[in-house]
Write an enzyme that holds these catalytic residues in place. Sequence first.
Site, short mmCIF file in Angstrom:
data_model
loop_
_atom_site.label_atom_id
_atom_site.label_comp_id
_atom_site.label_asym_id
_atom_site.label_seq_id
_atom_site.Cartn_x
_atom_site.Cartn_y
_atom_site.Cartn_z
N GLU A 29 11.82 20.07 18.63
CA GLU A 29 12.61 20.37 19.27
C GLU A 29 13.83 19.21 19.39
O GLU A 29 13.30 18.02 19.74
CB GLU A 29 12.35 20.58 20.91
CG GLU A 29 11.63 21.96 20.75
CD GLU A 29 10.80 22.23 22.21
OE1 GLU A 29 11.64 21.86 23.29
OE2 GLU A 29 10.19 23.26 22.21
N HIS A 62 14.37 26.51 24.54
CA HIS A 62 13.27 26.11 25.73
C HIS A 62 13.86 26.35 26.76
O HIS A 62 14.16 25.26 27.66
CB HIS A 62 12.92 24.64 25.36
CG HIS A 62 11.62 24.18 25.95
ND1 HIS A 62 11.03 23.22 25.66
CD2 HIS A 62 10.96 24.65 27.32
CE1 HIS A 62 9.71 23.09 26.43
NE2 HIS A 62 10.01 23.94 27.37
P1 NAD Z 1 -1.85 27.22 34.02
O1 NAD Z 1 -2.37 25.92 34.05
O2 NAD Z 1 -1.69 27.91 35.22
O3 NAD Z 1 -2.31 28.23 32.97
C1 NAD Z 1 -2.78 27.92 31.72
C2 NAD Z 1 -4.06 28.68 31.44
O4 NAD Z 1 -4.63 28.43 30.27
C3 NAD Z 1 -5.24 28.26 32.46
O5 NAD Z 1 -5.94 29.42 32.80
C4 NAD Z 1 -6.14 27.59 31.55
O6 NAD Z 1 -7.69 28.02 31.87
C5 NAD Z 1 -6.44 28.38 30.19
N1 NAD Z 1 -6.50 27.48 29.01
C6 NAD Z 1 -6.40 25.97 28.95
N2 NAD Z 1 -6.80 25.58 27.65
C7 NAD Z 1 -7.40 26.79 26.98
C8 NAD Z 1 -7.84 27.03 25.88
N3 NAD Z 1 -8.21 26.09 25.02
N4 NAD Z 1 -8.11 28.41 25.57
C9 NAD Z 1 -7.93 29.35 26.28
N5 NAD Z 1 -7.24 29.35 27.56
C10 NAD Z 1 -7.08 27.95 27.93
O7 NAD Z 1 -0.18 27.03 33.28
P2 NAD Z 1 0.96 27.89 33.52
O8 NAD Z 1 1.81 27.24 34.69
O9 NAD Z 1 0.74 29.09 33.14
O10 NAD Z 1 1.87 27.42 32.28
C11 NAD Z 1 1.44 27.56 30.92
C12 NAD Z 1 1.94 26.79 29.99
O11 NAD Z 1 3.56 27.08 29.79
C13 NAD Z 1 2.30 25.21 30.21
O12 NAD Z 1 1.23 24.21 29.84
C14 NAD Z 1 3.63 24.87 29.52
O13 NAD Z 1 3.15 24.46 28.22
C15 NAD Z 1 4.48 26.09 29.40
N6 NAD Z 1 5.63 26.20 30.12
C16 NAD Z 1 6.67 26.55 29.36
C17 NAD Z 1 7.87 26.61 29.80
C18 NAD Z 1 9.09 26.80 29.22
O14 NAD Z 1 10.34 26.54 29.60
N7 NAD Z 1 9.00 27.47 27.99
C19 NAD Z 1 8.01 26.37 31.33
C20 NAD Z 1 6.78 25.98 31.84
C21 NAD Z 1 5.58 26.05 31.43
#
Ligand code: NAD
Length: 304
Positions: A259, A278
Site C-alpha cells: 500500500e 484502505h
Molecule cells: P476483532 O478482534 O474484533 O475480530 C477478529 C476476529 O478474528 C476475532 O473474533 C478472532 O477470534 C478471529 N481470529 C483471529 N485469528 C484467527 C484465525 N487464525 N482464524 C480464525 N479467526 C481468527 O477485530 P475487528 O475489529 O473485527 O477487526 C478485524 C480486522 O479488520 C482488524 O484486525 C484489521 O486488520 C481490519 N480493519 C480494517 C480496516 C479498514 O480500514 N479496512 C479498519 C479497521 C480494521
Amino acid sequence: MKVLVAAPLHPKAIELLKNEGFEVVYEEYPDEERLIELAKDVDAIIVRSKPKVTRKVIEAAEKLKVIGRAGVGLDNIDLEAAKEKGIEVVNSPAASSRSVAELTWALILAVARKVAFADRKMREGVWAKKQCMGIELEGKTIGIIGFGRIGYNVAKIAKGFGMRILLYDVIKNYERAEEVGGKFVELEELLKESDVVTIHVPLLDSTYHLIDEEKLKLMKKNAILINPARGPIVDTEALVKALKEGWIYGAGLDVFEEEPLPKDHPLTKLDNVVLTPHIGAGTWEAQERAGVQVVEKVVEILKQ
Ligand code: NAD
C-alpha cells in the site's frame, strides 16, 4: 496538564480535552526529533497510525502517563518501551467496526452487480447492459472469516439481505451467532459452500496468506471474495490468477500486500475486481468516535 495531539483529531475530541481543562498542543505528524522536543513536558500524547512513538520519544517524555491511539492498530507505538516506563496505551478499536462492515457491503454489491465496471463503461460512452448481468444475494450463502466486531456487523446486515450465514473463527461466540442466525463451520466447508466469502481476521502469523491458491480453488466458480481486513491475509499472486482464469466470479479489496497499490499492478487490469484505497474506517462518524473514545480513555487515566 498538557496533552500533545500529534495527528489530525476530530474537533469534538479536541473540544472534550479543552473542556476537561487540559492544555492542548497540536502539531500534525512531527518527525521523531520534533516529537521528542514536543513530548518533553506533556502528560499525554495522542496519535493515529502516525507518527511513530519510538523508544527515544517515550524515554524523553518525563511526565508522560498515557499514549492514546485514535483507531485500532498499535504498531506505530513502542509498546515494550511504554510498558517498561509504566505508561498506559489506549485505543478505540470498536469505533470503526460499523463503517468497515458497511464498506464490506459496498464492495459485495459493487462486485455482485458490477457497479464499478458499469460506471467505467458509461464514462467511455458504452451502454454495457449485456456485460453487466449480475448476481442476486437473497437466499445465497455468505461465509464470514473472523466473527469479531466487524464480522458481527457484516453478519447483521447479511441477515437483512436474507442470506444464509456461515462463520469461521478460532473463538466461537455462539450467542452472537444465534442472534444473526449464523452457523460455525470449518474453513474448508465455508469456502466450498459460500457465494460470498468475506475476511475479518487480524493479520497474524496464523492468518498470513490464509487465502492462498489451494483455498481459492475450493471456492465456487461464481463466488465473490472480499478483503477489507489486511492485504497479506490473501496471496495476491494466487488471487490475480484466480480472477484471470475464472476460478471465482470476482473480488472486492480495500487492503493490499503493498500500500499504496502500485499504479500498474495486475489487479488494476482486471474488470472483475473492485478496488478501494484502505477506506474502511474512512467515515465522519467513525473518525469522530475514534477521536472521542480515545480522548475519554486518556482523560480517565489522567484524572486518576
Ligand atoms: P476483532 O478482534 O474484533 O475480530 C477478529 C476476529 O478474528 C476475532 O473474533 C478472532 O477470534 C478471529 N481470529 C483471529 N485469528 C484467527 C484465525 N487464525 N482464524 C480464525 N479467526 C481468527 O477485530 P475487528 O475489529 O473485527 O477487526 C478485524 C480486522 O479488520 C482488524 O484486525 C484489521 O486488520 C481490519 N480493519 C480494517 C480496516 C479498514 O480500514 N479496512 C479498519 C479497521 C480494521
